[in-house]
Enzyme design. Structure first.
Site: not given
Ligand code: ADP
Ligand code: MN
Length: 515
Positions: A258, A404
């Protein structure tokens, strides 16, 4: 007698009638005539057997005459011989490679090292004149010590006062020098092996230690390449973790990636069946793999290093473990939020640096980030109040500051805002906790003010509304200064009154699975 004759000899018996009927035609060899007495002779039988054996396993002759090497006169009827030929070919290729390495390492250097002892085919087997010279050079090396004397089992040689034990300094020293041959080829021991060097045990052990740690170091360098989680791809260890989850039936399939961020890669997966009755695995899951490339995490140290929950552990950990701690932190923080009723992914399982949670979205399509979605002004206003409420909940109910928070880490799903990405979240008493909160407030205020929500508080009002503090400064610089003063006060208080009671272990976290 030539071998063909020997092979044909038993066929020589039948008469001409048989021979003319034979579908393969008549053998064009002349039969060897011999008397019945000859045929019955034990002497002849032994001779024939010997010759047959020689034809099948001619290795004794082969090495001397070199049919393996020249490729001529090769009898291919024996499997053993074919195997030997293949092995020899393989060994020669190996040696050729070794010779190239040797040349590369030695270059034009006056002092050169020899890989002779690592060769598979020894020079006297070989037909190359170049090798002959090498061979002679090392064998008749003027510096070379006599073959190290081996001590018999009883541990000494000689008699009376001429007794030499295995602990004799000179014998030991020579032995140690000879043992340097066992070091890896990359380990450059110069031509010390060839000299009559006597290495003391102490020096030898130090060298040995160094040789081994060098070997390990180069292995580690190689490993590092393997371990870094590259763009979209995961390293073999992570792949194995994911594979195990699918194999255990916990996940049905992992469909794809994703998101690839600086610090994590997120995959989508369909949930499978849980091993335990009480736990239900959501139909769709998000798998967050924390990147094992270490440098990206360096600048995040400040979040975790000063977090008293991790204080005792941080200093003792290696970087790999610290990355696992990020995953662990995200899990604990999500659980706290879940317990407080804040919309966020539900933790399914944590395994090392891989966190599985419920997927926010549907049919493999992740919910859009707030920054990517166009909301009606009504929804925008709704979203704003919801976030204000969530921030207060997070602060008071979970004792957390997101740290964040922005339109990048809020998803719009099912008509409401979901908070994600909480691995860096800290408690408000973190030495920089209030600064982080103020930064979050700035992001939120700006986003909604720009988005046309007239009711949106400015960052200072929002900060006070969330924290319950009453900072009165009316400009950003002063406000910031007051925040820092508060943090300092809190820090001094912690210093003088010891650590706060940790809430860390009491939030009903899911089990951490480990091998
Ligand atoms: P990072 O530290 O890379 O920003 P995130 O936790 O923000 O990590 O996750 C990156 C992206 O992955 C998010 O912006 C979102 O689009 C997708 N994502 C993360 N967790 C989920 C989830 N539980 N369900 C759907 N999409 C998710
Ligand atoms: Mn993020």
């Amino acid at each position: 007698m030539d071998p063909v004759g020997v092979a044909a000899a038993p066929d020589a018996g039948p008469g001409p009638a048989w021979r003319s009927k034979c579908p393969w035609g008549a053998p064009n060899t002349t039969s060897i005539s011999c008397s019945l007495a000859d045929v019955m002779s034990e002497q002849l039988a032994k001779e024939l057997q010997l010759e047959e054996e020689n034809a099948a396993f001619p290795e004794v002759v082969a090495v001397a005459e070199g049919p393996f090497i020249t490729g001529e006169n090769i009898d291919t009827s024996s499997d053993l011989m074919l195997a030997q030929m293949l092995q020899m070919e393989f060994d020669r290729e190996y040696d050729a490679q070794l010779r190239r390495e040797e040349k590369k390492i030695n270059g034009d250097s006056k002092v050169s090292i020899s890989f002779e002892n690592y060769r598979k085919v020894h020079p006297y087997d070989s037909d190359s004149s170049e090798d002959e010279v090498d061979w002679q050079d090392t064998r008749h090396d003027p510096y070379r010590a006599d073959k190290p004397t081996t001590t018999p089992r009883r541990g000494f040689i000689g008699k009376g006062k001429d007794i030499t034990t295995k602990h004799d300094e000179v014998v030991c020293g020579r032995k140690n020098t000879a043992r340097m041959e066992n070091f890896a080829p990359e380990f450059q021991v110069g031509d010390g092996i060839g000299m009559d060097l006597k290495l003391s045990n102490q020096v030898f052990n130090a060298l040995k230690q160094h040789a081994y740690s060098e070997e390990r170091r180069s292995a580690r360098l190689h490993e590092k390449k393997e371990h870094s989680t590259a763009e979209k791809a995961v390293d073999p260890k992570t792949r194995l973790l994911l594979y195990k989850m699918v194999n255990a039936g916990m996940l049905e399939t992992i469909t794809g990636c994703i998101s690839t961020g600086k610090e994590s890669v997120v995959f989508h997966a369909y949930g499978g069946k849980s091993a335990t009755e009480d736990k239900v695995i959501p139909p769709e899951c998000a798998i967050k793999v924390f990147k094992t490339t270490l440098n990206e995490f360096k600048n995040r140290d400040k979040y975790i290093k000063d977090d008293y929950r991790f204080k005792d552990r941080f200093s003792k950990l290696n970087p790999r473990k610290i990355i696992r701690m990020w995953a662990e932190k995200e899990m604990h923080n999500l659980t706290r939020m879940q317990n407080a009723g804040i919309p966020c992914p539900q933790v399914v399982i944590l395994k090392k640096h891989v966190l599985v949670m419920s997927f926010i979205g549907q049919d493999q399509v992740p919910a859009p980030k707030l920054k990517d979605v166009t909301l009606s002004s009504e929804d925008m206003k709704k979203a704003y109040y919801q976030i204000l409420n969530m921030m207060q909940q997070l602060y008071k109910g979970c004792n957390l500051v997101h740290a964040d928070l922005s339109e990048y880490n809020m998803l719009w799903h099912d008509g409401k805002v979901w908070l994600i990405d909480v691995s860096q979240s800290v408690e408000p008493t973190h030495p920089h906790g209030l600064e982080f909160l103020f930064r979050d407030c700035k992001n939120v205020s700006q986003f909604f003010q720009k988005g046309g929500v007239a009711e949106a508080l400015n960052e200072r009002e929002l900060f006070n509304a969330v924290s319950g503090l009453n900072i009165t400064a009316d400009n950003e610089v002063d406000f910031q200064a007051e925040i820092e003063a508060l943090e300092k006060m809190n820090e001094d208080h912690v210093q003088n009154h010891g650590k706060k009671l940790s809430m860390f272990s009491s939030d009903g976290d899911p089990p951490i699975y480990d091998e």
